[in-house]
Design a protein around this motif. Structure first.
Motif, PDB file in Angstrom:
ATOM      1  N   ASN A   1       0.865  -1.176   0.000  1.00  0.00           N
ATOM      2  CA  ASN A   1       0.000   0.000   0.000  1.00  0.00           C
ATOM      3  C   ASN A   1       0.902   1.226   0.000  1.00  0.00           C
ATOM      4  OD1 ASN A   1      -2.576   1.206  -0.083  1.00  0.00           O
ATOM      5  ND2 ASN A   1      -2.542   1.614   2.111  1.00  0.00           N
TER       6      ASN A   1
ATOM      7  N   ARG B   1      -4.095  10.398   1.688  1.00  0.00           N
ATOM      8  CA  ARG B   1      -4.715   9.414   0.792  1.00  0.00           C
ATOM      9  C   ARG B   1      -4.021   8.070   0.915  1.00  0.00           C
ATOM     10  NH1 ARG B   1      -5.616   9.002  -5.689  1.00  0.00           N
ATOM     11  NH2 ARG B   1      -6.648   6.977  -5.563  1.00  0.00           N
ATOM     12  N   SER B   2      -4.810   7.020   1.046  1.00  0.00           N
ATOM     13  CA  SER B   2      -4.339   5.649   0.977  1.00  0.00           C
ATOM     14  C   SER B   2      -4.518   5.218  -0.471  1.00  0.00           C
ATOM     15  CB  SER B   2      -5.161   4.770   1.917  1.00  0.00           C
ATOM     16  OG  SER B   2      -4.847   3.407   1.740  1.00  0.00           O
ATOM     17  N   ARG B   3      -3.480   4.620  -1.054  1.00  0.00           N
ATOM     18  CA  ARG B   3      -3.530   4.357  -2.495  1.00  0.00           C
ATOM     19  C   ARG B   3      -2.795   3.072  -2.854  1.00  0.00           C
ATOM     20  NH1 ARG B   3       0.383   6.266  -6.501  1.00  0.00           N
ATOM     21  NH2 ARG B   3      -0.554   6.072  -8.550  1.00  0.00           N
TER      22      ARG B   3
ATOM     23  N   SER C   1      -9.650   7.279   0.397  1.00  0.00           N
ATOM     24  CA  SER C   1      -9.238   6.449  -0.724  1.00  0.00           C
ATOM     25  C   SER C   1     -10.427   6.321  -1.665  1.00  0.00           C
ATOM     26  CB  SER C   1      -8.780   5.075  -0.230  1.00  0.00           C
ATOM     27  OG  SER C   1      -8.134   4.366  -1.264  1.00  0.00           O
TER      28      SER C   1
ATOM     29  N   TYR D   1     -11.634  -2.232   3.455  1.00  0.00           N
ATOM     30  CA  TYR D   1     -11.646  -0.843   3.913  1.00  0.00           C
ATOM     31  C   TYR D   1     -12.648  -0.647   5.041  1.00  0.00           C
ATOM     32  CZ  TYR D   1      -8.732   0.755   0.033  1.00  0.00           C
ATOM     33  OH  TYR D   1      -7.680   0.965  -0.836  1.00  0.00           O
TER      34      TYR D   1
END
Length: 158
Positions: A68, A79-81, A116, A126
């Protein structure tokens, strides 16, 4: 199992092979997408590239089994991406380890929320971590949709 910091080159290789096969747009260290629910009229902001990204991996027996990344999209928004977990270890807590590392980094950088836009198929991981959906699924402009925006407020101690 535990997370470790990895390089962009390492995560990019995993993303190309497992997460974004046949991707048309180039894979970059960041995404210029902004959080659409904070009143910012810009859908994309190249100033996001001024923030340092972080890349995380879970390695078991010398093999990467999950990745991640994260980066700020504003001074207080993270932001998680690009989360990916190997099929052989799914439902064994790898995604939760990666989200935890990403959240810790966001808090370390002074952010009070993380967001996200996961694929529909990834949404359960999530929501298990505490993300909440915002709006409806979107497909337009997404190479690998449908996707939905998610957010999580962070407990930041001053």
């Amino acid at each position: 199992m535990e997370t470790t910091n990895i390089t962009f080159e390492t995560i990019c290789h995993v993303w190309q092979k497992h997460l974004w096969q046949n991707r048309v747009s180039p894979i970059e260290t960041h995404s210029a997408m902004t959080w659409p629910y904070d009143g910012n009229p810009l859908e994309f902001d190249m100033d996001i590239f001024n923030y340092d990204p972080s890349f995380f991996g879970v390695i078991t027996n010398g093999r990467i089994v999950g990745v991640n990344s994260g980066h700020r999209t504003k001074d207080n928004i993270y932001r998680s991406r690009g989360i990916w977990v190997d099929l052989d270890v799914r439902k064994k807590g790898v995604a939760q380890l990666l989200f935890n590392a990403t959240e810790k980094q966001a808090i370390k950088e002074g952010c009070n929320m993380i967001w996200s836009i996961p694929r529909k198929s990834a949404l359960p991981a999530y929501t298990k971590f505490g993300f909440e959906t915002i709006g409806n699924y979107v497909d337009e402009g997404m190479e690998f949709g449908p996707n939905i925006y998610v957010t999580k407020e962070l407990n930041v101690s001053n």
